[in-house]
Enzyme design. Structure first.
Site, short mmCIF file in Angstrom:
data_model
loop_
_atom_site.label_atom_id
_atom_site.label_comp_id
_atom_site.label_asym_id
_atom_site.label_seq_id
_atom_site.Cartn_x
_atom_site.Cartn_y
_atom_site.Cartn_z
N ASP A 105 -9.24 95.66 -7.74
CA ASP A 105 -8.45 95.96 -6.54
C ASP A 105 -8.86 95.07 -5.37
O ASP A 105 -10.06 94.88 -5.12
CB ASP A 105 -8.70 97.44 -6.19
CG ASP A 105 -7.75 97.97 -5.13
OD1 ASP A 105 -6.55 97.98 -5.38
OD2 ASP A 105 -8.24 98.37 -4.05
N GLU A 129 -6.35 91.54 -8.54
CA GLU A 129 -5.30 91.65 -7.52
C GLU A 129 -5.70 90.67 -6.42
O GLU A 129 -6.47 91.00 -5.52
CB GLU A 129 -5.22 93.08 -6.96
CG GLU A 129 -4.05 93.23 -6.00
CD GLU A 129 -4.11 94.46 -5.08
OE1 GLU A 129 -3.06 94.90 -4.64
OE2 GLU A 129 -5.22 94.95 -4.78
C1 GLC Z 1 -4.51 97.95 -3.65
C2 GLC Z 1 -3.81 99.07 -4.37
C3 GLC Z 1 -3.14 99.96 -3.37
C4 GLC Z 1 -4.19 100.52 -2.44
C5 GLC Z 1 -5.00 99.40 -1.81
C6 GLC Z 1 -6.24 99.92 -1.15
O1 GLC Z 1 -3.63 97.10 -3.02
O2 GLC Z 1 -2.93 98.56 -5.32
O3 GLC Z 1 -2.42 100.99 -3.95
O4 GLC Z 1 -3.60 101.28 -1.43
O5 GLC Z 1 -5.45 98.47 -2.77
O6 GLC Z 1 -7.14 100.36 -2.12
#
Ligand code: GLC
Length: 537
Positions: A213, A272
């Site tokens: 994440d 991500e």
């Molecule tokens: C990422 C997740 C999202 C979350 C954010 C903070 O972007 O995909 O859903 O709110 O991180 O953890």
């Protein structure tokens, strides 16, 4: 010699794997509390396997106050009772493996929950203590002015006073997201050691990979300097160089890769990394992550020129660093593609075409639950919205997160819950029975059938070595809006993104998202895979 073909077992299997993203809250409710859970997932694993995907990425189910639907983790190595027990997780893992499905979990290393014991210990400790050094605690400019001007992704400032009103404790702590999500201080080596333990805990269990994440944000510029603008953080952490994408973060992924590679088979890391292609590609250098989502592509509208431009840019970045690309059009954070591509009948056709398109591109692909049903963004009534972004920034991601419709009949939230269950945690729109799994299984023209067929054909072409994850691509757009992506020597993807049906280039049709016209044209809002004769040279 041809490559071994057992799904998910040949070396480098992830390079062209298709992974199905499960958002456990909304997948299937086993215990009847209106929230999806591990029991529901266990029960429906055969459905996922029947699609022909290689594995599952599960968004967080670890203990959490659920302020950000699980992305505020208070214990990284346990299961939240809302979703079930560790024993049930072990059953999911075992059953998935028996079905030939890999399991990836989400790891959230940028921040935790303010209820995490280490943050609680930091709050209880003094300024300058080792406990506080695990996070970013700083004195403000004054009682009302935080240490710098950073804005949180969820709206409002990125700092909160730890003890508001205290005369002795004047410190603030940093949270790039909500105040209930304090950021870890990755400049403290103890944080790296802690996360290595988390990785090993799940890898030792046999988890096959991790989705990381906000992977690019762990390190902030040294000294936490002001940003030039105060809206950039909201803008996907992209535009302010002080907040993310620091060189130091790559050491974290080199270390994680060494950990992943110490297991057999290697555990897979997918990031991500919401950055421009040439920056994001640096995270997939040979000794870092295996994959990073092609974010520049994820949010595109229905625009041939933009697809070609971004496709070309991604290809250039891939060539620079070598790792195959990882495609997605949807996830739990963005508006469903049916709606993003215009909604209604045209949006529905385009989303089908878009999904067929990414499944025809070289590299890995991720399908978000419900995308195989071509669900549009749901209109969630104001009172039911649960996303913290809604209250803080007026943006709601709830419409992509509503429970999946399983049955035609509306009872038990279209089969999401067992009989006698509580109301679902987000309401499901009326008439979603006509989009349900049950309905689409019976309809040969459904998106569910198209996806299943696309995955079958894709695997066949990979096994025959007609497709390879590192095929080169060349993108063009014709004046009539036909987008063309030439992949390797023989495969061609065509997407009719203009207003008119388009004549197709030479090649035999392998699969199309809509039937061709009587004149053999590709209708507007459709995609096709074409195969050319083997070259004789
Ligand atoms: C990422 C997740 C999202 C979350 C954010 C903070 O972007 O995909 O859903 O709110 O991180 O953890």
């Amino acid at each position: 010699m041809s490559r071994p073909t057992v799904r998910g077992q040949r070396p480098g299997w992830w390079q062209d794997a298709v992974i199905y993203q499960v958002y456990p809250r909304s997948f299937a409710d086993g215990d009847g509390d209106g929230v999806g859970d591990l029991a529901g997932l266990l029960d429906r694993l055969p459905y996922i396997a029947s699609l022909g995907v290689d594995g599952i990425w599960m968004t967080p189910f670890q203990p959490s106050p659920q302020v950000d639907q699980g992305y505020d983790v208070s214990d990284y190595c346990a299961v939240d009772p809302l979703f079930g027990t560790m024993e049930q997780f072990d059953q999911v893992l075992e059953a998935a493996h028996a079905l030939g499905l890999r399991i990836f979990l989400d790891v959230v290393p940028n921040h935790c929950s303010s209820e995490h014991p280490l943050f609680q210990a930091a709050v209880a400790a003094d300024s300058g203590s080792p406990e506080r050094a695990m996070f970013h605690f700083e004195n403000g400019v004054d009682d009302d002015t935080p240490p710098n001007n950073w804005q949180s992704v969820f709206g409002g400032r990125a700092w909160s006073r730890v003890n508001p009103g205290s005369d002795t404790d004047k410190e603030w702590y940093l949270h790039l997201f909500s105040p209930e999500q304090p950021d870890w201080n990755w400049r403290n080596p103890a944080v790296g050691d802690y996360f290595e333990g988390v990785l090993r805990f799940w890898f030792d269990k046999g988890v096959d990979g991790l989705r990381i994440d906000v992977a690019h944000a762990l390190f902030k510029a040294d000294g936490l300097p002001d940003t030039a603008s105060t809206d950039g953080v909201v803008n996907g952490l992209r535009s302010n160089p002080q907040v993310s994408d620091q060189d130091e973060v790559h050491e974290v992924y080199r270390r994680w890769r060494r950990v992943a590679d110490s297991y057999s088979p290697t555990r897979v890391l997918v990031g991500e990394v919401n950055l421009e292609p040439h920056r994001a590609a640096r995270y997939t250098r040979h000794d870092e992550m295996h994959q990073a989502f092609a974010f520049a592509f994820v949010k595109l509208g229905w625009d041939a020129a933009a697809w070609a431009a971004v496709g070309t840019e991604l290809e250039a970045a891939r060539k620079e660093h070598g790792a195959p690309l990882t495609w997605a059009l949807e996830n739990h954070d963005i508006v469903r593609s049916v709606t993003r591509f215009g909604g209604g009948e045209r949006g529905t056709l385009r989303a089908r075409a878009g999904l067929l398109a990414i499944l025809g591109l070289p590299g890995g692909a991720y399908i978000y639950q419900g995308q195989e049903l071509n669900l549009p963004e749901a209109e969630v009534p104001l009172h039911a919205r649960a996303d913290p972004m809604w209250t803080r920034a007026g943006v709601s991601r709830d419409g992509a997160r509503v429970p999946l419709p399983w049955t035609v009949a509306a009872e038990n939230t279209y089969g999401f819950s067992p009989a006698g269950a509580a109301d679902p945690w987000l309401p499901v729109p009326a008439a979603w029975g006509s989009r349900s799994v049950q309905m689409q299984l019976d309809d040969p023209a459904s998106t569910l059938q198209l996806v299943t067929e696309a995955l079958r054909v894709r695997r066949e072409l990979i096994e025959k070595e007609i497709l390879s994850p590192d095929d080169a691509t060349t993108w063009h757009v014709q004046d009539n809006g036909l987008l063309l992506c030439e992949r390797g020597d023989r495969f061609l993807l065509a997407v009719a993104m203009g207003e008119e049906p388009c004549a197709l280039p030479q090649g035999s049709v392998v699969l199309a998202s809509s039937p061709l016209t009587d004149a053999g044209l590709l209708p507007a809002d459709s995609a096709v895979w074409l195969l050319r004769e083997e070259s004789r040279t």
